[in-house]
Design a protein around this motif. Sequence first.
Motif, PDB file in Angstrom:
ATOM      1  N   PHE A 158       0.732  -1.754  -0.182  1.00 31.10           N
ATOM      2  CA  PHE A 158      -0.019  -0.117   0.193  1.00 31.10           C
ATOM      3  C   PHE A 158       1.018   0.830   0.113  1.00 31.10           C
ATOM      4  O   PHE A 158       0.561   2.330  -1.038  1.00 31.10           O
ATOM      5  N   THR A 159       2.236   0.963   1.001  1.00 31.08           N
ATOM      6  CA  THR A 159       2.730   2.241   0.912  1.00 31.08           C
ATOM      7  C   THR A 159       3.605   2.362  -0.609  1.00 31.08           C
ATOM      8  O   THR A 159       3.695   4.301  -0.682  1.00 31.08           O
ATOM      9  N   LYS A 160       3.998   1.687  -1.070  1.00 28.36           N
ATOM     10  CA  LYS A 160       4.573   1.565  -2.563  1.00 28.36           C
ATOM     11  C   LYS A 160       3.682   2.442  -3.258  1.00 28.36           C
ATOM     12  O   LYS A 160       4.104   2.938  -4.115  1.00 28.36           O
ATOM     13  N   GLY A 161       2.631   1.751  -3.032  1.00 28.48           N
ATOM     14  CA  GLY A 161       1.062   1.455  -4.398  1.00 28.48           C
ATOM     15  C   GLY A 161       1.094   3.663  -4.177  1.00 28.48           C
ATOM     16  O   GLY A 161       0.696   4.105  -5.136  1.00 28.48           O
ATOM     17  N   VAL A 162       1.086   3.532  -3.248  1.00 25.52           N
ATOM     18  CA  VAL A 162       0.863   5.298  -2.509  1.00 25.52           C
ATOM     19  C   VAL A 162       1.576   6.139  -3.023  1.00 25.52           C
ATOM     20  O   VAL A 162       1.585   7.483  -3.652  1.00 25.52           O
ATOM     21  N   GLU A 163       3.235   5.771  -2.958  1.00 23.34           N
ATOM     22  CA  GLU A 163       3.702   6.942  -3.751  1.00 23.34           C
ATOM     23  C   GLU A 163       4.059   7.097  -5.333  1.00 23.34           C
ATOM     24  O   GLU A 163       4.309   7.843  -5.731  1.00 23.34           O
ATOM     25  N   THR A 164       3.848   5.198  -5.670  1.00 20.20           N
ATOM     26  CA  THR A 164       3.724   5.326  -7.426  1.00 20.20           C
ATOM     27  C   THR A 164       2.321   6.470  -8.236  1.00 20.20           C
ATOM     28  O   THR A 164       2.496   7.133  -8.935  1.00 20.20           O
ATOM     29  N   TRP A 165       0.945   6.524  -7.206  1.00 23.63           N
ATOM     30  CA  TRP A 165      -0.371   7.558  -7.733  1.00 23.63           C
ATOM     31  C   TRP A 165       0.132   8.040  -7.792  1.00 23.63           C
ATOM     32  O   TRP A 165       0.332   9.482  -8.211  1.00 23.63           O
ATOM     33  N   PHE A 166       1.364   9.016  -6.022  1.00 28.09           N
ATOM     34  CA  PHE A 166       1.030  10.347  -6.215  1.00 28.09           C
ATOM     35  C   PHE A 166       2.496  10.559  -6.846  1.00 28.09           C
ATOM     36  O   PHE A 166       2.425  12.467  -7.992  1.00 28.09           O
ATOM     37  N   ASP A 167       3.338   9.602  -7.530  1.00 30.54           N
ATOM     38  CA  ASP A 167       4.597  10.506  -8.319  1.00 30.54           C
ATOM     39  C   ASP A 167       3.412  10.410  -9.819  1.00 30.54           C
ATOM     40  O   ASP A 167       4.268  11.621 -10.540  1.00 30.54           O
ATOM     41  N   GLY A 168       2.746  10.225 -10.022  1.00 31.57           N
ATOM     42  CA  GLY A 168       2.201   9.595 -11.233  1.00 31.57           C
ATOM     43  C   GLY A 168       1.283  11.304 -11.557  1.00 31.57           C
ATOM     44  O   GLY A 168       1.060  11.666 -12.595  1.00 31.57           O
ATOM     45  N   GLU A 169       0.709  11.242 -10.360  1.00 38.56           N
ATOM     46  CA  GLU A 169       0.419  12.481 -10.116  1.00 38.56           C
ATOM     47  C   GLU A 169       1.021  14.002  -9.999  1.00 38.56           C
ATOM     48  O   GLU A 169       0.583  15.235 -11.226  1.00 38.56           O
ATOM     49  N   MET A 170       2.126  14.351  -9.482  1.00 37.13           N
ATOM     50  CA  MET A 170       3.182  15.119  -9.709  1.00 37.13           C
ATOM     51  C   MET A 170       3.666  15.308 -11.229  1.00 37.13           C
ATOM     52  O   MET A 170       3.669  15.711 -12.463  1.00 37.13           O
ATOM     53  N   GLN A 171       3.693  13.674 -11.906  1.00 36.78           N
ATOM     54  CA  GLN A 171       3.397  14.228 -13.509  1.00 36.78           C
ATOM     55  C   GLN A 171       2.568  14.649 -14.562  1.00 36.78           C
ATOM     56  O   GLN A 171       2.905  15.843 -15.171  1.00 36.78           O
ATOM     57  N   ARG A 172       1.585  14.329 -13.930  1.00 30.77           N
ATOM     58  CA  ARG A 172       0.449  15.133 -14.839  1.00 30.77           C
ATOM     59  C   ARG A 172       0.225  16.120 -14.700  1.00 30.77           C
ATOM     60  O   ARG A 172       0.221  17.172 -14.706  1.00 30.77           O
ATOM     61  N   LEU A 173       0.258  17.144 -12.828  1.00 31.16           N
ATOM     62  CA  LEU A 173       1.007  18.146 -12.898  1.00 31.16           C
ATOM     63  C   LEU A 173       1.644  18.961 -13.329  1.00 31.16           C
ATOM     64  O   LEU A 173       2.010  20.494 -14.097  1.00 31.16           O
ATOM     65  N   SER A 174       2.853  18.394 -13.672  1.00 30.55           N
ATOM     66  CA  SER A 174       4.160  19.104 -14.198  1.00 30.55           C
ATOM     67  C   SER A 174       3.773  19.646 -15.996  1.00 30.55           C
ATOM     68  O   SER A 174       4.635  20.439 -16.834  1.00 30.55           O
ATOM     69  N   THR A 175       3.043  18.151 -16.163  1.00 30.94           N
ATOM     70  CA  THR A 175       2.505  18.572 -17.974  1.00 30.94           C
ATOM     71  C   THR A 175       1.585  20.256 -17.800  1.00 30.94           C
ATOM     72  O   THR A 175       1.948  20.561 -18.193  1.00 30.94           O
ATOM     73  N   LEU A 176       1.094  20.427 -17.268  1.00 29.33           N
ATOM     74  CA  LEU A 176      -0.040  21.416 -16.855  1.00 29.33           C
ATOM     75  C   LEU A 176       0.864  22.658 -16.848  1.00 29.33           C
ATOM     76  O   LEU A 176       0.004  23.733 -17.163  1.00 29.33           O
ATOM     77  N   TYR A 177       1.559  22.532 -15.883  1.00 27.65           N
ATOM     78  CA  TYR A 177       2.628  23.600 -15.363  1.00 27.65           C
ATOM     79  C   TYR A 177       3.448  23.642 -16.630  1.00 27.65           C
ATOM     80  O   TYR A 177       3.852  25.692 -16.915  1.00 27.65           O
TER      81      TYR A 177
END
Length: 348
Positions: free
Chosen positions: A184-203
């Motif tokens: 679960f901890t690893k999954g949260v990390e992976t999910w948040f990393d993907g969200e940061m990449q999506r945010l970087s695209t908008l930025y």
Amino acid sequence: MYECAVLSVYVDLALGLAVTFLLLSLLVSGLNEAFVRLLSIRSKFLWAYLRDTLDGADDRTGAWLPAGVLDVFRVLPFLRDPRPRHSDRPAPAQPSAVPDPGERAGDSMINLLYERVREIDHGKRGRTSISDIPPARFAVAVMELVTAGGDVDDFLTRLRQIDSPLYGPLKGVWESAQRDLDRFTKGVETWFDGEMQRLSTLYKRYVTWVVAVLGVVVTLLFSMDGLEYAKTLLRDNAYRASVTAVAEAGPEAYAELRARCAGQEPVACVTETLSQPALVGMLDQALVSLSIPDQGAPSVHWNGGRWWDRVTTPAHWPGFLLTYVALLFGAPFWWDVLRRITGIKAKR
């Protein structure tokens, strides 16, 4: 010999254009970075996203992170500041639990997250300056919040009760991890990393628009006509070649040089011309120019009239467009071009 001379002319032209576009691109990048730092855009992007993800959209004004680039220009820099208030106190040893629905404020979850990560913070005008949360640190913060309220199931129940948008993603991660805490901890990390990449695209979309606007400003401010500059470079090269030819031809060619200098003393004329590179001559067309005389202090000149004549002359517009398009390629591109022309090898 003739082919080598022609090749040298075009190499000089390419080198001059690359250096000029590199310097102007660096100026655009510097202005953009100053704009981003002054308005704390990176930090606002991050915390606007976190507010939408943890606490949900604001009931009155909608989502904290606008979907459209024009809305980002309008809202984030000036109208709304999504960042939490800065606190110089360390995170408490015992994490706070997710509040009950009746006790929940509009920013409850964002404050709980900031409480767990504020050790890496320093204040900026009373707000947090954190502009990046590593995915691993976010996962640890989530696990700290989980332990404060019991187990993962209890934590997810609280998130659902307060209608937090974080419930859906974490519920999916928990089920995918088959209720294993490590996974679960690893999954949260992976999910948040993907969200940061999506945010970087908008930025990056936002930054692209900022650079596009700044490119127009720099091009017009310096009234940098790329076609005229290229022609000036070729003319300077031809002038240097003619000076060399005169020096080798002897007294017979001296009269021609005197004629080209319009009756001036040829030595002084040649010295003055060769000491004014094409780039310096072009920058003298800017709205404000700087001159450094042989004697005395440098002086600043206002060229409003001459600058306006250049900007409003249609003949210069194709050259302005060429310069603007060149600036959109960015400083890294022109540095790579310059490195290839000069043979400079990148460090490995």
